[in-house]
Design a protein around this motif. Sequence first.
Motif: not given
Length: 272
Positions: A110-113, A115, A129-130, A132, A180-181, A183, A193
């Motif tokens: 799932r989408h998750q933060r 490091s 970064l985000n 998934s 990922f992108n 942040v 990204d």
Amino acid sequence: MRGKAYRPAIWLLLAAALLALPVGANGEMYVEAYLGGNFAASESFNFGASPSNTLTFNVRVPGRFDPAVVGGLKIGTWFVKEGFLGFNYPGWMKYLGFYLDFSYHRLNLRHQRASYRETFLGVNNRGVLNFSSEGTAATLAFMFAGRYGFFPDSEVPFGRLQPYLAVGPALLFTTQQPRFNFVRFTGPFLTDDQDLDSEANVTLALAVEAGLRYMALKNVSLDLSFKYRYAEPSYTYNLSAGGNNFFIAPHSVTLSQTLHLFSVQLGAAYHF
């Protein structure tokens, strides 16, 4: 995508394994279809690259998976005297059996933060970064089982209610396609990204299953079971320099995971 290339091989391998099992009359063989839910335990993993001797890049992902629907097929036998392979098994072997278990489900992160840390010439740069990833998992398990029977009658002498426990090795076919992108980042070598190609992996796994089978009819049963699988797949993504890649030099990125997969399923079987 290359991640789809292994799928025909799965079905060929399964078909060959099934054809290797001879059919015996009244030998307590069965075919079962089942459906259920799969859940993967959160397990953090590394996602990193080393494009040069002076530059490294490492992401630490929490590893949270989405639940998924799992479907599958079992074919198996219990070692009774009536004739699997034509052997006159001793009476105590009716408690033992073997089955093949093929299952398939999604394995999405799932989408998750997450490091990351970039190290260049001994200097650390950190960011967020985000992350998934879209993935799949197909399992072919070779299960050795034991059972016990309760409530015997004239139609089912072994017992209507049959709890069982099985364990065995498995082949786990998985794919992952990370996205990922950024942040927040501070390093000078990150550019954009990322949306990587899908990569496939085949690895050995351990499978354990506990279940409760109820013989509704002489040749029809219902099966409620809980399954656990363990595996350590790894994926390598080869990237060229420039474009949307996050380094200015060619490099490869490796994603290594430890999977703890849990599923609950309900099935219906025909016995012959």
